[in-house]
Write a protein that holds these residues in place. Structure first.
Motif, PDB file in Angstrom:
ATOM      1  N   GLY A 156      -7.895  11.830   3.748  1.00 16.62           N
ATOM      2  CA  GLY A 156      -6.661  11.414   4.407  1.00 16.62           C
ATOM      3  C   GLY A 156      -6.530   9.910   4.441  1.00 16.62           C
ATOM      4  N   GLU A 157      -7.640   9.226   4.668  1.00 20.05           N
ATOM      5  CA  GLU A 157      -7.611   7.766   4.725  1.00 20.05           C
ATOM      6  C   GLU A 157      -7.235   7.174   3.363  1.00 20.05           C
ATOM      7  OE1 GLU A 157     -10.589   4.003   5.796  1.00 20.05           O
ATOM      8  OE2 GLU A 157     -11.315   6.081   5.928  1.00 20.05           O
ATOM      9  N   GLY A 158      -7.805   7.748   2.303  1.00 18.68           N
ATOM     10  CA  GLY A 158      -7.491   7.268   0.964  1.00 18.68           C
ATOM     11  C   GLY A 158      -6.037   7.516   0.608  1.00 18.68           C
ATOM     12  N   ARG A 159      -5.529   8.708   0.946  1.00 16.66           N
ATOM     13  CA  ARG A 159      -4.124   9.008   0.649  1.00 16.66           C
ATOM     14  C   ARG A 159      -3.188   8.081   1.422  1.00 16.66           C
ATOM     15  NH1 ARG A 159      -6.344  14.251   0.737  1.00 16.66           N
ATOM     16  NH2 ARG A 159      -5.722  14.552   2.930  1.00 16.66           N
ATOM     17  N   ALA A 160      -3.543   7.722   2.647  1.00 19.94           N
ATOM     18  CA  ALA A 160      -2.720   6.803   3.445  1.00 19.94           C
ATOM     19  C   ALA A 160      -2.652   5.429   2.779  1.00 19.94           C
ATOM     20  CB  ALA A 160      -3.280   6.682   4.861  1.00 19.94           C
ATOM     21  N   LYS A 161      -3.740   4.980   2.174  1.00 18.61           N
ATOM     22  CA  LYS A 161      -3.741   3.692   1.476  1.00 18.61           C
ATOM     23  C   LYS A 161      -2.878   3.744   0.211  1.00 18.61           C
ATOM     24  CE  LYS A 161      -8.263   2.063   3.062  1.00 18.61           C
ATOM     25  NZ  LYS A 161      -9.622   1.642   2.637  1.00 18.61           N
ATOM     26  N   ASN A 162      -2.860   4.927  -0.418  1.00 17.10           N
ATOM     27  CA  ASN A 162      -2.086   5.055  -1.657  1.00 17.10           C
ATOM     28  C   ASN A 162      -0.581   5.117  -1.398  1.00 17.10           C
ATOM     29  OD1 ASN A 162      -4.351   4.983  -3.318  1.00 17.10           O
ATOM     30  ND2 ASN A 162      -4.658   7.198  -3.201  1.00 17.10           N
ATOM     31  N   ARG A 163      -0.167   5.603  -0.227  1.00 15.50           N
ATOM     32  CA  ARG A 163       1.262   5.644   0.117  1.00 15.50           C
ATOM     33  C   ARG A 163       1.651   4.247   0.613  1.00 15.50           C
ATOM     34  NH1 ARG A 163      -0.600  10.380   2.717  1.00 15.50           N
ATOM     35  NH2 ARG A 163      -0.455   9.324   4.738  1.00 15.50           N
ATOM     36  N   ARG A 164       2.290   3.478  -0.276  1.00 13.42           N
ATOM     37  CA  ARG A 164       2.506   2.063   0.060  1.00 13.42           C
ATOM     38  C   ARG A 164       3.705   1.512  -0.697  1.00 13.42           C
ATOM     39  NH1 ARG A 164      -0.969   2.601  -4.099  1.00 13.42           N
ATOM     40  NH2 ARG A 164      -1.041   0.958  -5.694  1.00 13.42           N
ATOM     41  N   ILE A 165       4.175   0.373  -0.192  1.00 11.43           N
ATOM     42  CA  ILE A 165       5.157  -0.452  -0.894  1.00 11.43           C
ATOM     43  C   ILE A 165       4.491  -1.795  -1.176  1.00 11.43           C
ATOM     44  CG2 ILE A 165       7.269  -1.820  -0.627  1.00 11.43           C
ATOM     45  CD1 ILE A 165       7.954   0.966  -1.293  1.00 11.43           C
ATOM     46  N   GLU A 166       4.587  -2.234  -2.404  1.00  9.29           N
ATOM     47  CA  GLU A 166       4.056  -3.542  -2.773  1.00  9.29           C
ATOM     48  C   GLU A 166       5.213  -4.459  -3.169  1.00  9.29           C
ATOM     49  OE1 GLU A 166      -0.400  -2.413  -4.444  1.00  9.29           O
ATOM     50  OE2 GLU A 166       1.166  -3.020  -5.843  1.00  9.29           O
ATOM     51  N   ILE A 167       5.256  -5.624  -2.540  1.00  9.44           N
ATOM     52  CA  ILE A 167       6.226  -6.652  -2.936  1.00  9.44           C
ATOM     53  C   ILE A 167       5.443  -7.697  -3.714  1.00  9.44           C
ATOM     54  CG2 ILE A 167       7.825  -8.426  -2.149  1.00  9.44           C
ATOM     55  CD1 ILE A 167       8.432  -6.687   0.275  1.00  9.44           C
ATOM     56  N   VAL A 168       5.766  -7.809  -5.014  1.00  8.78           N
ATOM     57  CA  VAL A 168       4.971  -8.638  -5.911  1.00  8.78           C
ATOM     58  C   VAL A 168       5.837  -9.789  -6.427  1.00  8.78           C
ATOM     59  CG1 VAL A 168       3.517  -8.636  -7.966  1.00  8.78           C
ATOM     60  CG2 VAL A 168       3.745  -6.525  -6.615  1.00  8.78           C
ATOM     61  N   LEU A 169       5.298 -10.988  -6.276  1.00  6.17           N
ATOM     62  CA  LEU A 169       5.968 -12.165  -6.832  1.00  6.17           C
ATOM     63  C   LEU A 169       5.300 -12.497  -8.178  1.00  6.17           C
ATOM     64  CD1 LEU A 169       6.280 -14.467  -3.691  1.00  6.17           C
ATOM     65  CD2 LEU A 169       7.823 -12.690  -4.497  1.00  6.17           C
ATOM     66  N   VAL A 170       6.098 -12.461  -9.247  1.00 13.50           N
ATOM     67  CA  VAL A 170       5.574 -12.724 -10.593  1.00 13.50           C
ATOM     68  C   VAL A 170       6.500 -13.719 -11.295  1.00 13.50           C
ATOM     69  CG1 VAL A 170       4.469 -10.470 -10.825  1.00 13.50           C
ATOM     70  CG2 VAL A 170       6.846 -10.765 -11.543  1.00 13.50           C
ATOM     71  N   PRO A 171       5.985 -14.467 -12.285  1.00 19.20           N
ATOM     72  CA  PRO A 171       6.857 -15.360 -13.060  1.00 19.20           C
ATOM     73  C   PRO A 171       8.011 -14.575 -13.689  1.00 19.20           C
ATOM     74  CG  PRO A 171       4.549 -15.845 -13.507  1.00 19.20           C
ATOM     75  CD  PRO A 171       4.566 -14.580 -12.687  1.00 19.20           C
ATOM     76  N   ARG A 172       9.137 -15.211 -13.854  1.00 17.19           N
ATOM     77  CA  ARG A 172      10.310 -14.515 -14.372  1.00 17.19           C
ATOM     78  C   ARG A 172      10.125 -13.994 -15.792  1.00 17.19           C
ATOM     79  NH1 ARG A 172      16.066 -16.755 -12.153  1.00 17.19           N
ATOM     80  NH2 ARG A 172      15.466 -16.927  -9.973  1.00 17.19           N
ATOM     81  N   ASP A 173       9.245 -14.626 -16.571  1.00 19.75           N
ATOM     82  CA  ASP A 173       9.045 -14.171 -17.934  1.00 19.75           C
ATOM     83  C   ASP A 173       7.901 -13.171 -18.048  1.00 19.75           C
ATOM     84  OD1 ASP A 173       7.044 -15.913 -17.292  1.00 19.75           O
ATOM     85  OD2 ASP A 173       7.140 -17.094 -19.132  1.00 19.75           O
ATOM     86  N   ALA A 174       7.339 -12.732 -16.895  1.00 13.58           N
ATOM     87  CA  ALA A 174       6.234 -11.770 -16.917  1.00 13.58           C
ATOM     88  C   ALA A 174       6.780 -10.392 -17.260  1.00 13.58           C
ATOM     89  CB  ALA A 174       5.530 -11.727 -15.558  1.00 13.58           C
ATOM     90  N   PRO A 175       5.957  -9.564 -17.951  1.00 10.25           N
ATOM     91  CA  PRO A 175       6.405  -8.220 -18.333  1.00 10.25           C
ATOM     92  C   PRO A 175       6.545  -7.329 -17.094  1.00 10.25           C
ATOM     93  CG  PRO A 175       4.088  -8.509 -18.879  1.00 10.25           C
ATOM     94  CD  PRO A 175       4.601  -9.850 -18.444  1.00 10.25           C
TER      95      PRO A 175
END
Length: 289
Positions: free
Chosen positions: A270-289
């Protein structure tokens, strides 16, 4: 008297005859000696003639050999002259070719020097931009840490920075009610803490990534979200819409669905599944794939 005259005349005649004989004999002897001397001289001259004839033959043979050798040397000289002319022509051709090659290489060297100077300028500019980017990312990272220290302390949010990529990882419970894709009020309050900071970010894409565990969606919820793909996509899109509503340029926003396929922990607990249910806000260079 007459007898005396006759006798005188006889004696005179006899004397004259004897005198003439003596003179004749003397001349003969002289001529004989001359003839003998001439004979010896002739013999000597004949021997000299034979020797000279033999020497002449030898000299003629030598002259013939010398002429033959001279003819051979003349042919060799002509061949050498022809070879020299051909070699001179080849050398002139190679010299012209090498001169052109040297000129081309000088031009290439000059072009490379110009290009290297330009590349150095570009590298310096890129290095400066990179340093500015690192500084900006580091400042954004520090600002987010300060803004969300309460959520971080509660284990609801983690923030990481690696090679110019900044990631804000939020467990789904802080943003959504169970089985829902709409951002709840508490989630909006959390996101609001990042809005002003994200608005100040330049030259970055803000990528919102939705993640789920591997538990299959069942019951009435499956009508809205047949699989975890749809659920992760809906949650990412709703977060992006909220950020847009708060004034963040939609051109720098991207919503990405990852479903259950990029877990950060095991799905066996249950603890592992809770970590997997997530939203990630990622800042990347504009030319990154």
């Amino acid at each position: 008297m007459a007898k005396r005259i006759v006798l005188f005349m006889f004696m005179t005649f006899t004397s004259l005859v004897l005198s003439g004989c003596l003179v004749a004999e003397s001349k003969y002897l002289k001529k004989a000696e001359e003839a003998d001397a001439l004979g010896r001289e002739a013999a000597t001259l004949q021997e000299m003639h034979r020797e000279l004839s033999a020497e002449n033959g030898t000299l003629k043979a030598q002259l013939s050999r010398v002429k033959e050798e001279a003819a051979v040397l003349a042919k060799e000289k002509e061949k050498l002259s022809a070879d020299n002319r051909e070699l001179d022509q080849v050398l002139r051709s190679k010299t012209d070719s090498l001169s052109q090659t040297v000129a081309d290489l000088r031009q290439k060297v000059s072009d490379l020097e110009d290009e290297n100077a330009r590349l150095k300028e570009e590298i310096a500019a890129a290095q400066k931009a990179r340093e500015e980017n690192v500084r900006q990312v580091s400042k954004t990272y520090e600002d987010l840490l300060d803004s969300m220290k309460g959520e971080i302390a509660q284990g609801q949010v983690t923030i990481s920075e690696l090679k110019g990529k900044l990631t804000v990882n939020m467990v789904d419970a802080i943003l959504f009610d169970s089985g829902e894709a709409e951002v709840k009020q508490g989630g909006m309050d959390v996101l609001a803490k990042m809005v002003d900071i994200l608005k100040g970010v330049q030259d970055k894409m803000i990528r919102i990534e939705g993640h789920t565990d591997n538990v299959r969606i069942i019951g009435n919820l499956a009508r809205r979200f047949p699989t975890n793909w749809e659920l992760s996509a809906a949650r990412a899109i709703n977060v992006a819409r909220y950020l847009q509503s708060r004034g963040i340029d939609p051109a720098v926003l991207a919503a990405v669905a990852n479903s259950e396929y990029r877990p950060v922990a095991t799905n066996d607990t249950g603890e592992g599944r809770a970590k997997n249910r997530r939203i990630e806000i990622v800042l990347v260079p504009r030319d990154a794939p």
